[in-house]
Design a protein around this motif. Structure first.
Motif, PDB file in Angstrom:
ATOM      1  N   PHE A 295     130.506  40.399  22.052  1.00 17.42           N
ATOM      2  CA  PHE A 295     130.397  40.755  23.476  1.00 17.42           C
ATOM      3  C   PHE A 295     131.648  40.314  24.237  1.00 17.42           C
ATOM      4  O   PHE A 295     132.210  41.082  25.033  1.00 17.42           O
ATOM      5  CB  PHE A 295     129.151  40.111  24.074  1.00 17.42           C
ATOM      6  N   LEU A 296     132.103  39.077  24.014  1.00 17.84           N
ATOM      7  CA  LEU A 296     133.271  38.579  24.741  1.00 17.84           C
ATOM      8  C   LEU A 296     134.530  39.344  24.359  1.00 17.84           C
ATOM      9  O   LEU A 296     135.411  39.561  25.206  1.00 17.84           O
ATOM     10  CB  LEU A 296     133.447  37.087  24.474  1.00 17.84           C
TER      11      LEU A 296
ATOM     12  N   ILE B 131     138.677  43.193  26.431  1.00 15.38           N
ATOM     13  CA  ILE B 131     139.351  44.493  26.345  1.00 15.38           C
ATOM     14  C   ILE B 131     139.073  45.355  27.578  1.00 15.38           C
ATOM     15  O   ILE B 131     139.990  45.943  28.172  1.00 15.38           O
ATOM     16  CB  ILE B 131     138.904  45.237  25.069  1.00 15.38           C
ATOM     17  N   LYS B 132     137.818  45.420  28.004  1.00  9.67           N
ATOM     18  CA  LYS B 132     137.432  46.359  29.056  1.00  9.67           C
ATOM     19  C   LYS B 132     137.539  45.775  30.463  1.00  9.67           C
ATOM     20  O   LYS B 132     137.732  46.515  31.425  1.00  9.67           O
ATOM     21  CB  LYS B 132     136.003  46.836  28.804  1.00  9.67           C
ATOM     22  N   PHE B 133     137.389  44.446  30.575  1.00  3.57           N
ATOM     23  CA  PHE B 133     137.447  43.816  31.903  1.00  3.57           C
ATOM     24  C   PHE B 133     138.338  42.579  31.839  1.00  3.57           C
ATOM     25  O   PHE B 133     137.880  41.454  32.028  1.00  3.57           O
ATOM     26  CB  PHE B 133     136.040  43.416  32.370  1.00  3.57           C
ATOM     27  N   PRO B 134     139.620  42.764  31.583  1.00  2.53           N
ATOM     28  CA  PRO B 134     140.526  41.629  31.354  1.00  2.53           C
ATOM     29  C   PRO B 134     140.689  40.718  32.563  1.00  2.53           C
ATOM     30  O   PRO B 134     141.102  39.570  32.407  1.00  2.53           O
ATOM     31  CB  PRO B 134     141.845  42.302  30.975  1.00  2.53           C
TER      32      PRO B 134
ATOM     33  N   LYS C 155     136.778  29.457  27.093  1.00  7.34           N
ATOM     34  CA  LYS C 155     137.948  29.496  26.223  1.00  7.34           C
ATOM     35  C   LYS C 155     138.433  30.930  26.036  1.00  7.34           C
ATOM     36  O   LYS C 155     139.636  31.179  25.931  1.00  7.34           O
ATOM     37  CB  LYS C 155     137.603  28.873  24.867  1.00  7.34           C
ATOM     38  N   ARG C 156     137.487  31.872  26.000  1.00  8.09           N
ATOM     39  CA  ARG C 156     137.845  33.282  25.841  1.00  8.09           C
ATOM     40  C   ARG C 156     138.231  33.937  27.169  1.00  8.09           C
ATOM     41  O   ARG C 156     139.025  34.878  27.196  1.00  8.09           O
ATOM     42  CB  ARG C 156     136.666  34.051  25.228  1.00  8.09           C
ATOM     43  N   LEU C 157     137.638  33.430  28.260  1.00  8.61           N
ATOM     44  CA  LEU C 157     137.871  34.025  29.577  1.00  8.61           C
ATOM     45  C   LEU C 157     138.299  32.941  30.560  1.00  8.61           C
ATOM     46  O   LEU C 157     137.565  32.577  31.486  1.00  8.61           O
ATOM     47  CB  LEU C 157     136.599  34.731  30.078  1.00  8.61           C
ATOM     48  N   PRO C 158     139.484  32.389  30.394  1.00 11.74           N
ATOM     49  CA  PRO C 158     139.909  31.249  31.218  1.00 11.74           C
ATOM     50  C   PRO C 158     140.113  31.586  32.687  1.00 11.74           C
ATOM     51  O   PRO C 158     140.215  30.679  33.516  1.00 11.74           O
ATOM     52  CB  PRO C 158     141.232  30.826  30.564  1.00 11.74           C
ATOM     53  N   GLN C 159     140.155  32.874  33.045  1.00  9.55           N
ATOM     54  CA  GLN C 159     140.359  33.256  34.437  1.00  9.55           C
ATOM     55  C   GLN C 159     139.074  33.233  35.250  1.00  9.55           C
ATOM     56  O   GLN C 159     139.104  33.441  36.475  1.00  9.55           O
ATOM     57  CB  GLN C 159     140.982  34.660  34.516  1.00  9.55           C
ATOM     58  N   LEU C 160     137.934  32.972  34.608  1.00 11.28           N
ATOM     59  CA  LEU C 160     136.661  32.986  35.332  1.00 11.28           C
ATOM     60  C   LEU C 160     136.638  31.942  36.442  1.00 11.28           C
ATOM     61  O   LEU C 160     137.130  30.817  36.279  1.00 11.28           O
ATOM     62  CB  LEU C 160     135.496  32.711  34.375  1.00 11.28           C
TER      63      LEU C 160
END
Length: 272
Positions: free
Chosen positions: A7-8, A13-16, A52-57
């Motif tokens: 999922f991540l 890919i789709k919502f960077p 770790k996968r989405l540090p911009q959150l």
């Protein structure tokens, strides 16, 4: 990879540039939470895994990132984990079905004293043991690899709450029945590790200590995955007889015999 990883990968890919993400009640998250007996550790692992996968959150599950989580993302600091050997993992997860009611593999060591070591002395022994990773760790199941591992929880351990207990006894003859009662009553608690250390120490204080023929005792219950019985039985008396205040090289007369059902147990007589 598990479903959360897949999922991540799709999100990246789709919502960077996504900044707000909620995965509440998502089945792939629920799977991770179910793998941990301790809810706090499960949520912490889950949040670190996602961030770790989405540090911009900016927020995850409607909860803003904390300064501590930001610092972990910046420094890469997370709780230290260590993999287990095959035999240690078998001992942790168990190899018998629950219906077999097999006791967990705890080694019970009984040390006899003319005068029971003080709580301060036992805390010092605990501090010495926690210098070693396995004594300051709990057992968790990694939600990614699905394998058990040791996780360092030194900053969460409260010795008086998690390790040290004191039991008052009326006479020396109560020591072994008390040890048996502890061994027989702890099995369910000690197979659900719950983010706790894999060992405990009990002060068994005889109210008649000091009277001729009367002794107190210390019971150490240590999970077999921490160490083998021979090594643990050899080191525990030394920890109590080589504390500050004892003479250099001083050893006590030691006698040993075996064994107590249901755990691997050894009794030792330490005379002062």
């Amino acid at each position: 990879p598990n479903d959360l990883e897949v999922f991540l990968d799709e999100v990246v890919i789709k919502f960077p540039n996504v900044q707000y993400l909620s995965l509440m009640n998502n089945p792939c998250v629920n799977e991770i939470l179910r793998l941990h007996s301790n809810e706090f550790d499960a949520l912490q692992f889950y949040r670190q895994f996602v961030l770790k996968r989405l540090p911009q959150l900016l927020a995850l599950d409607f909860s803003e990132l904390t300064p501590e989580e930001r610092a972990q993302m910046t420094t890469g600091q997370t709780r230290e984990t260590r993999s287990l050997s095959f035999s240690s993992e078998v001992m942790i997860k168990g190899s018998f079905p629950p219906a077999a009611h097999v006791w967990p593999p705890y080694i019970s060591i009984v040390l006899y004293f003319a005068v029971c070591p003080s709580e301060e002395t036992v805390r010092e022994v605990c501090g010495t043991l926690m210098f070693y990773h396995r004594f300051r760790s709990t057992a968790i199941k990694d939600p990614v690899t699905k394998k058990w591992c040791f996780m360092d929880i030194l900053d969460k351990i409260d010795i008086d709450r998690d390790i040290l207990s004191t039991i008052q006894l009326s006479s020396c003859s109560d020591i072994l029945p008390t040890v048996d009662a502890i061994n027989n009553s702890s099995s369910s608690e000690e197979t659900d590790y719950g983010g706790k250390p894999l060992w405990r120490i009990y002060r068994l204080v005889n109210q008649q200590e000091g009277v001729e023929g009367q002794q107190s005792a210390v019971l150490a219950r240590i999970h077999h995955s921490i160490g083998d019985g021979i090594s643990l039985i050899g080191i525990m008396p030394k920890l109590f007889t080589h504390l500050p205040g004892s003479e250099e090289g001083e050893d006590s007369d030691v006698e040993s015999n075996s064994t107590l059902h249901p755990s691997h147990s050894t009794q030792r007589d330490i005379s002062n």
